[in-house]
Design an enzyme around this catalytic site. Structure first.
Site, PDB file in Angstrom:
ATOM      1  N   ASP A 285       3.171  -0.503  -3.102  1.00 50.37           N
ATOM      2  CA  ASP A 285       2.772   0.881  -2.431  1.00 50.37           C
ATOM      3  C   ASP A 285       3.552   1.859  -3.189  1.00 50.37           C
ATOM      4  O   ASP A 285       2.666   3.109  -3.212  1.00 50.37           O
ATOM      5  CB  ASP A 285       3.301   0.648  -0.907  1.00 50.37           C
TER       6      ASP A 285
ATOM      7  N   LYS B 113       7.257  -1.781  -0.900  1.00 53.14           N
ATOM      8  CA  LYS B 113       6.366  -3.049  -0.669  1.00 53.14           C
ATOM      9  C   LYS B 113       6.384  -2.811   0.883  1.00 53.14           C
ATOM     10  O   LYS B 113       7.174  -2.749   1.545  1.00 53.14           O
ATOM     11  CB  LYS B 113       6.317  -4.001  -1.399  1.00 53.14           C
ATOM     12  N   GLY B 114       5.278  -3.668   1.062  1.00 52.35           N
ATOM     13  CA  GLY B 114       5.042  -3.938   2.630  1.00 52.35           C
ATOM     14  C   GLY B 114       4.067  -3.257   3.404  1.00 52.35           C
ATOM     15  O   GLY B 114       4.051  -3.240   4.720  1.00 52.35           O
TER      16      GLY B 114
ATOM     17  N   GLU C 293       6.894 -11.961   0.602  1.00 50.02           N
ATOM     18  CA  GLU C 293       6.847 -11.624  -0.926  1.00 50.02           C
ATOM     19  C   GLU C 293       8.038 -11.451  -1.328  1.00 50.02           C
ATOM     20  O   GLU C 293       8.107 -11.814  -2.845  1.00 50.02           O
ATOM     21  CB  GLU C 293       6.211 -10.132  -0.823  1.00 50.02           C
TER      22      GLU C 293
ATOM     23  N   SER D  18      -5.166  -5.600  -1.364  1.00 47.69           N
ATOM     24  CA  SER D  18      -6.271  -5.504  -1.953  1.00 47.69           C
ATOM     25  C   SER D  18      -6.423  -5.659  -3.324  1.00 47.69           C
ATOM     26  O   SER D  18      -7.249  -6.158  -3.858  1.00 47.69           O
ATOM     27  CB  SER D  18      -7.058  -4.001  -1.548  1.00 47.69           C
ATOM     28  N   THR D  19      -5.138  -5.093  -4.114  1.00 47.54           N
ATOM     29  CA  THR D  19      -5.177  -5.331  -5.662  1.00 47.54           C
ATOM     30  C   THR D  19      -4.970  -6.826  -5.727  1.00 47.54           C
ATOM     31  O   THR D  19      -5.761  -7.515  -6.628  1.00 47.54           O
ATOM     32  CB  THR D  19      -4.210  -4.528  -6.086  1.00 47.54           C
TER      33      THR D  19
ATOM     34  N   LYS E  19      -0.003   5.014  -7.439  1.00 49.99           N
ATOM     35  CA  LYS E  19       1.111   4.304  -7.118  1.00 49.99           C
ATOM     36  C   LYS E  19       2.461   4.536  -7.653  1.00 49.99           C
ATOM     37  O   LYS E  19       3.538   4.317  -7.471  1.00 49.99           O
ATOM     38  CB  LYS E  19       1.013   2.576  -6.976  1.00 49.99           C
TER      39      LYS E  19
HETATM   40  C1  5RP Z   1       1.851  -5.890   1.029  1.00 49.14           C
HETATM   41  C2  5RP Z   1       2.263  -5.129  -0.005  1.00 49.14           C
HETATM   42  C3  5RP Z   1       1.047  -4.880  -1.198  1.00 49.14           C
HETATM   43  O1  5RP Z   1       1.563  -5.268  -2.223  1.00 49.14           O
HETATM   44  C4  5RP Z   1       1.160  -3.298  -0.965  1.00 49.14           C
HETATM   45  O2  5RP Z   1       0.865  -2.743   0.326  1.00 49.14           O
HETATM   46  C5  5RP Z   1       0.029  -2.738  -1.911  1.00 49.14           C
HETATM   47  O3  5RP Z   1      -1.406  -3.344  -1.383  1.00 49.14           O
HETATM   48  P1  5RP Z   1      -2.753  -2.691  -1.913  1.00 49.14           P
HETATM   49  O4  5RP Z   1      -2.886  -3.607  -3.292  1.00 49.14           O
HETATM   50  O5  5RP Z   1      -3.776  -3.181  -1.079  1.00 49.14           O
HETATM   51  O6  5RP Z   1      -2.701  -1.254  -2.191  1.00 49.14           O
HETATM   52  O7  5RP Z   1       3.410  -4.860  -0.548  1.00 49.14           O
HETATM   53  O8  5RP Z   1       2.922  -6.340   1.952  1.00 49.14           O
END
Ligand code: 5RP
Length: 220
Positions: free
Chosen positions: A84, A94-95, A103, A30-31, A121
């Site tokens: 995350d 991440k993930g 990624e 989302s970011t 985070k």
């Molecule tokens: C996806 C990721 C994202 O970078 C992580 O989950 C952060 O996501 P968001 O920006 O939605 O909080 O690792 O696999």
């Protein structure tokens, strides 16, 4: 400011890290979606993007940004992605969005990882967020047993397969005090496609969205 507004803030701030005339590594989440929307405003000044997921590819292309296959690209100056969790050394989990393998592949092509996150985070020690691990299905239980032996509680992510067609374990209860060592260890377990510890591919810069603005943290 809401979390969504903080994500918009760092997504826009990441434009300063874009190298004009280059191919940009683009993460997932989302970011990153906020970053992609901002990137569209300067699309004429970049060659294109290498994407870490089908979702990001769809969004990039819908905005008229050319997406290159990772095999077509040898080196890129910058990879921009969320996380995350991120600690004080730029190590990350991440993930959460299931895109960790791609990624890591795109991060590996890049000279510099720029992490864009809101302040929720930031952590002292990685592991409160359950650690995502992409596995080959036939090794799922074998890998899960190994995590249990380390004190973790692996849970199969229900109803989710990655873009590569593999299941994911989310491992709860780990306190990751040595991310480099744990990443290296898990990478050696047969059946692990990728682990969501980004230690070898840590962030060099973090753009942290806070209620008082964007803080730039450098980890070099
Ligand atoms: C996806 C990721 C994202 O970078 C992580 O989950 C952060 O996501 P968001 O920006 O939605 O909080 O690792 O696999």
């Amino acid at each position: 400011m809401t979390q969504d507004e903080l994500k918009t803030l760092v997504g826009r701030a990441a434009l300063d890290s874009v190298v004009p005339g280059s191919v940009i590594g683009v993460g997932t989440g989302s970011t990153v979606n906020k970053f992609i929307d901002a990137l569209a405003t300067m699309k004429e000044r970049i060659v294109g993007a290498v994407s870490s997921s089908a979702a990001s590819t769809t969004r990039l292309q819908a905005l008229g940004i050319r997406v290159f296959d990772a095999n077509e690209v040898e080196r890129i100056p910058v990879y921009i992605d969320g996380a995350d969790e991120i600690d004080g050394r730029g190590f990350m989990i991440k993930g959460g969005g299931a895109a960790l393998t791609r990624e890591k592949i795109v991060a590996d092509l890049a000279e510099r990882f720029v992490c864009i996150v809101d302040e929720s985070k930031r952590v002292a020690v990685l592991g409160k967020f359950a650690l995502p691990v992409e596995v080959i299905d036939m090794a799922r239980e074998q890998v899960a047993r190994r995590f249990r032996a380390l004190g973790g509680r692996p849970v199969l992510r229900q109803g989710v397969l990655t873009d590569n067609g593999h299941p994911l374990l989310d491992v709860h209860g780990l306190s990751i005090t040595d991310p480099l060592a744990l990443e290296a260890e898990i990478n050696q377990w047969p059946g692990v496609v990728a682990v969501g510890i980004f230690a070898r591919h840590r962030a060099r810069v973090c753009l942290l969205g806070t209620s008082t603005g964007v803080q730039r943290l450098a980890f070099d």
